[in-house]
Design a protein around this motif. Structure first.
Motif, short mmCIF file in Angstrom:
data_model
loop_
_atom_site.label_atom_id
_atom_site.label_comp_id
_atom_site.label_asym_id
_atom_site.label_seq_id
_atom_site.Cartn_x
_atom_site.Cartn_y
_atom_site.Cartn_z
N SER A 157 -0.77 -9.65 -4.02
CA SER A 157 -0.17 -8.53 -4.73
C SER A 157 -1.25 -7.49 -5.02
N VAL A 158 -0.80 -6.33 -5.30
CA VAL A 158 -1.72 -5.23 -5.55
C VAL A 158 -1.37 -4.59 -6.88
N VAL A 159 -2.37 -4.32 -7.65
CA VAL A 159 -2.13 -3.61 -8.91
C VAL A 159 -2.79 -2.25 -8.80
N PHE A 160 -2.02 -1.25 -9.03
CA PHE A 160 -2.56 0.10 -8.97
C PHE A 160 -2.89 0.58 -10.37
N GLY A 161 -3.85 1.45 -10.43
CA GLY A 161 -4.30 1.95 -11.73
C GLY A 161 -3.39 3.04 -12.27
N THR A 162 -3.91 3.75 -13.22
CA THR A 162 -3.08 4.75 -13.88
C THR A 162 -3.48 6.18 -13.55
N SER A 163 -4.52 6.30 -12.76
CA SER A 163 -4.97 7.66 -12.43
C SER A 163 -4.08 8.27 -11.35
N ALA A 164 -4.23 9.55 -11.19
CA ALA A 164 -3.45 10.24 -10.15
C ALA A 164 -3.77 9.67 -8.78
N GLU A 165 -5.02 9.44 -8.58
CA GLU A 165 -5.42 8.89 -7.29
C GLU A 165 -4.73 7.55 -7.03
N GLU A 166 -4.68 6.74 -8.05
CA GLU A 166 -4.04 5.44 -7.91
C GLU A 166 -2.55 5.58 -7.69
N VAL A 167 -1.97 6.51 -8.38
CA VAL A 167 -0.53 6.74 -8.20
C VAL A 167 -0.23 7.09 -6.75
N GLU A 221 0.45 -3.77 -16.68
CA GLU A 221 0.01 -3.99 -15.32
C GLU A 221 1.17 -4.42 -14.41
N ASP A 222 2.02 -5.16 -15.01
CA ASP A 222 3.15 -5.68 -14.26
C ASP A 222 3.95 -4.59 -13.56
N LYS A 223 4.03 -3.51 -14.25
CA LYS A 223 4.83 -2.41 -13.72
C LYS A 223 4.13 -1.67 -12.59
N ARG A 224 2.88 -1.96 -12.45
CA ARG A 224 2.12 -1.26 -11.41
C ARG A 224 1.70 -2.22 -10.31
N LYS A 225 2.38 -3.32 -10.30
CA LYS A 225 2.00 -4.38 -9.38
C LYS A 225 2.99 -4.49 -8.23
N TYR A 226 2.47 -4.59 -7.05
CA TYR A 226 3.34 -4.68 -5.87
C TYR A 226 2.87 -5.83 -5.00
N LYS A 255 -2.06 6.48 -4.16
CA LYS A 255 -2.28 5.31 -3.30
C LYS A 255 -1.07 4.40 -3.34
N GLU A 256 -0.55 4.28 -4.54
CA GLU A 256 0.64 3.43 -4.69
C GLU A 256 1.82 3.99 -3.90
N ILE A 257 1.98 5.27 -4.00
CA ILE A 257 3.07 5.90 -3.24
C ILE A 257 2.90 5.64 -1.75
N ARG A 258 1.72 5.86 -1.29
CA ARG A 258 1.47 5.68 0.15
C ARG A 258 1.60 4.22 0.55
N PHE A 259 1.17 3.36 -0.36
CA PHE A 259 1.31 1.94 -0.09
C PHE A 259 2.79 1.57 0.03
N ARG A 260 3.54 2.03 -0.91
CA ARG A 260 4.97 1.70 -0.88
C ARG A 260 5.66 2.28 0.34
N ILE A 261 5.28 3.46 0.68
CA ILE A 261 5.87 4.06 1.89
C ILE A 261 5.56 3.20 3.10
N GLN A 262 4.35 2.76 3.15
CA GLN A 262 3.99 1.97 4.32
C GLN A 262 4.68 0.62 4.31
N GLN A 263 4.75 0.04 3.13
CA GLN A 263 5.43 -1.24 3.05
C GLN A 263 6.90 -1.13 3.43
N LYS A 264 7.47 -0.08 2.99
CA LYS A 264 8.91 0.05 3.20
C LYS A 264 9.26 0.52 4.60
N THR A 265 8.46 1.38 5.14
CA THR A 265 8.83 2.00 6.42
C THR A 265 7.90 1.63 7.56
N THR A 266 6.80 1.02 7.23
CA THR A 266 5.77 0.72 8.22
C THR A 266 5.15 1.99 8.78
N LEU A 267 5.28 3.02 8.08
CA LEU A 267 4.69 4.28 8.52
C LEU A 267 3.65 4.72 7.50
#
Length: 809
Positions: A278-288, A216-221, A290-302
């Motif tokens: 913090s947010v923990v994302f799951g292991t499904s494609a959908e979660e992945v 889980e740790d690895k999927r936590k932001y 979401k994680e990508i989009r989350f990180r994009i938004q966190q990093k760029t505010t976009l």
DNA sequence: GCGGATCAC
DNA sequence: TATGGTGATCCGC
């Protein structure tokens, strides 16, 4: 940025009608569509631009008229025959359907405008567009309510929305942001393919595999709520370093669906869970994703939107579905794909533009279902390339792999070695095909993506590795010498041979197959090889490929295609074979494919769509042969008269309407990868990025895409194919699932009775069975044959199941 | 082969 | 005032 689909849509009368589709809410700020249309018309009418638009429209109308005339001349017999050919092809395509990949298309929302808004808070609540008075490339959603869209001239936009703020583009800034995004994407697919500054495809199949075992740790932001995040690595604390406040959710999209607003609304369902900021994302494609989009938004505010699907064609359509700031997934099973495709307007598909849409509309085709229903007609009215493309779309098929980038090859020695290897490969293929040619061409692409081809024609035919290399070596030497003392820094090399004296003979020999698989006049005209080096210093070994046949996406082939896991390569080979390969090659590979990739196919029983007899062939090849015989020969019992005068490859209508649908890049990869473009001889290329920078307008031309996508894989009227040698091959192979993750399992050996022809289909493959039923349903010939039995069933009109399945429980 | 048409960004 | 620039494919000539 702006898509072509938006472009010009504001100006044409017929297209104006569609503007109602655009976001515009009654009672809210903005304009209704009638007003928008009126203003645009007033600003447009009488201009030179408008005059030219009218002229172009006339031309298109003329094309349509020609097409309709041609259609009127088609006989029912021709149509029936075409139906058989097309359906056979469809069946092969169906067999090659690959649902094992998870492809993601990520698309930044109103990218340029969003960046400008982010960096200038004053713009936040205002309608803005990026561009100039002459041309806009992006508008924010606020401005879109006034009808201000990409590819609209600024002065017209100003009439629609006088308070509109037009911001000149800052490409450097967009590039920088794009780079940030790409760094994130690379975590999920290092070989992702950037299509532009704001758009990319990822193949997250491998990531999903690995992720399954991640703690889980690895999927936590950590959620950052106030300041910008510098370090977005999982599990790490967030640094604060923003000079000014960046709100997590920029008010870009007031009307975006609330449940799609990351990150703080993620509490829905099980994942991701929010724990102490913090947010923990799951292991499904959908979660992945979401994680990508989350990180994009966190990093760029976009914000970004994304689509998840088994192939790129679908993923691209999906990313548009919940835009902005949303995502959509098509699950990897055939039924889900078909459900999605069913009512999908063809115009949504990348590669179907305004003109193609209009032409197909004239044939009553608006949705993919209708596209499928008219497949036989389309095969008679359009070029082979086009109808193949259409058929792929209507079956929901697309490219399932992405290419990778390559490392540089700059030592002359290596280059010669590479060249020699390519020549050997090529010679082997030539030998297999029994071909000899007179023209040897090398293609070189340097690290700046400049492509050169150099050819040499000799007086007598050559075929051995030594002979070819002797010629290729000289061509290469000339290029190396030309740059001396600077080294040639190559990214890609290819060798091709052409100029076969006996092309006609060859064609004739292959007629029985080619007659079905290709109606064009280009059989096997050349054989080519192209070798590419991967970023891992692994060679992608060329095999062979068909020429014209390869019909998939050239569109962005330039964006590089290449790599292929060897396990997938088999799939690819299989697919390209089925679509385009000459028979011999098909033969060679098919059995192996069946054995390796789909056990259940080993003893598959095909039912011939012509004679309806079961063919207990092990291979599709044998089955194909049988159908050939059936179609050609007089031996068909029931319907022999129907074919008595026909020749398998004589259905062609002389005047084919050509639609320049460019294939969606995705698909084309399968077929075009590593192919060479004969025409390119010399491209004096500056780095595109530089040229762009100097461009005052045209911001839509993206530069970053070149970083990842410039690998050339254009078509080559020749054969080529790739095998990549990768460590993961075995792994991938072993984890491959059955070709058709069937929802409806059929017990082995269970007999399926076609409800149309009433004949038992002993196939255990439901997909094949469904195809058979479709064939039956859609074919007048069968209706005629079984007239007494199927009168109530012979209405293929029911669009809801043009490719429908019969569910067997 | 070249240029026009189409498409995408 | 004013409707982009670039690259790619396909096809007909």
């Amino acid at each position: 940025m702006h898509s072509t689909k938006e472009k010009n849509d504001h100006y044409k009368d017929d297209l104006l009608l569609r503007m109602g589709l655009n976001d515009n809410k009654a009672g809210m700020e903005g304009l209704d569509k009638e007003k928008i249309n009126k203003i645009i018309m007033e600003a447009t009418k009488g201009s030179k631009y408008y005059g030219n638009e009218l002229k172009k429209e006339k031309q298109v109308n003329q094309r349509i008229e020609n097409m309709m005339q041609q259609k009127a001349q088609i006989t029912s017999q021709q149509l029936r025959k075409a139906q058989l050919q097309v359906d056979r092809f469809a069946m092969e395509l169906e067999q090659s359907r690959n649902l094992n990949n998870t492809i993601v298309h990520v698309d930044m929302d109103a990218f340029y405008a969003a960046v400008e808004m982010r960096d200038n808070p004053e713009l936040k609540d205002k309608p803005i567009a990026v561009g100039s008075m002459s041309m806009l490339s992006t508008s924010n959603y606020h401005a879109r309510r006034f009808g201000v869209r990409a590819a609209m001239p600024g002065f017209i936009a100003k009439r629609l929305c006088p308070q509109l703020i037009i911001v000149p583009p800052n490409f450097d800034k967009y590039r920088a942001v794009s780079k940030e995004v790409k760094e994130i994407l690379a975590d999920y697919d290092p070989n992702f393919m950037a299509m532009s500054l704001d758009e990319a495809y990822l193949n997250i199949t491998k990531h999903l595999q690995e992720r399954r075992n991640w703690p889980e740790d690895k999927r936590k932001y950590f959620v950052k709520t106030e300041n910008a995040i510098e370090n977005d690595q999982p599990g790490k604390e967030v640094d604060k370093l923003s000079e000014h406040e960046r709100p997590i959710s920029p008010l870009l999209f007031e009307d975006s669906p609330p449940d799609l607003q990351p990150p703080l609304n993620y509490e829905e369902q099980n994942n991701p869970q929010i724990l102490q900021n913090s947010v923990v994302f799951g292991t499904s494609a959908e979660e992945v994703v979401k994680e990508i989009r989350f990180r994009i938004q966190q990093k760029t505010t976009l914000t970004a939107s994304a689509g998840i699907a088994p192939n790129t064609m679908l993923a691209k359509v999906c990313s548009d579905k919940n835009k902005p700031n949303g995502q959509y997934q098509i699950l990897p099973n055939r039924q889900a794909v078909m459900d999605f495709i069913k009512d999908l307007p063809i115009r949504k598909v990348s590669g179907i533009g305004k003109v193609t849409e209009k032409m197909l509309k004239a044939l009553g085709i608006i949705t993919c279902t209708e596209l499928y229903q008219q497949r036989a007609l389309l095969s008679l009215l359009f070029s082979e390339t086009s109808w193949h493309y259409f058929l792929h779309i209507s079956l929901g098929l697309g490219s399932t792999h992405l290419a990778r980038t390559f490392s540089e090859i700059s030592k002359a020695e290596e280059q010669y070695i590479l060249c020699q290897e390519l020549c050997s490969e090529l010679a082997q293929d030539l030998q297999k095909e029994g071909l000899k040619g007179r023209t040897v061409t090398i293609k070189l692409k340097n690290v700046n993506f400049e492509v050169k081809t150099r050819a040499s024609t000799v007086s007598s035919v050559v075929s051995t590795a030594e002979e070819i290399f002797a010629i290729a070596k000289e061509l290469l030497r000339t290029e190396i010498d030309a740059d001396f003392p600077n080294p040639l820094r190559l990214r890609l090399m290819g060798v091709r041979i052409s100029g076969f004296p006996n092309e006609e003979d060859k064609k004739h020999q292959q007629r029985s197959i080619i007659g079905f698989l290709q109606t064009g006049n280009q059989a096997l005209s050349a054989t080519g090889c192209i070798l590419e080096k991967t970023d891992k210093d692994q060679f992608v070994k060329p095999l062979e490929m068909s020429n014209k046949k390869s019909f998939f996406d050239k569109k962005r082939s330039e964006r590089k295609w290449s790599h292929q896991d060897s396990s997938k390569c088999q799939t690819m080979v299989k697919q390209s074979l089925q679509i385009s390969q000459p028979f011999q090659v098909l033969k060679k590979n098919m059995s192996e494919n069946l054995e390796t990739s789909d056990n259940s196919d080993n003893f598959q029983i095909f039912t011939c769509p012509v004679c309806f007899r079961e063919q207990r062939s092990i291979s599709l090849e044998a089955f194909n042969k049988h159908v050939d015989v059936c179609l050609d020969g007089p031996s068909i019992r029931e319907n022999s008269k129907m074919f008595s005068s026909s020749n398998a490859s004589s259905t062609e209508v002389s005047l084919k309407e050509n639609t320049n649908h460019s294939f969606s890049h995705c698909e084309k990869q399968h077929y075009e990868t590593h192919q060479e473009n004969v025409e390119i001889t010399s491209v004096d290329c500056m780095n595109l990025e530089e040229t762009r920078d100097n461009s005052s307008k045209a911001e839509s031309v993206d530069s970053l895409r070149n970083e990842y996508s410039k690998e050339e894989c254009s078509r080559l009227p020749s054969k080529s194919c790739i095998i990549s040698l990768e460590n993961e091959d075995a792994e991938l192979l072993s984890r491959q699932e059955p070709l058709q993750p069937c929802v409806h399992q059929v017990t082995a050996g269970q007999a399926l009775v076609c409800p149309v022809c009433n004949l038992e289909q002993k196939t255990s493959d439901l997909t094949l069975f469904n195809v058979h039923v479709d064939v039956c349903l859609n074919k007048g010939i069968i209706q005629e044959l079984k007239n007494d039995k199927v009168q109530s069933l012979n209405q293929p009109k029911d669009s809801s199941r043009s490719t429908g399945e019969f569910v067997v429980i």
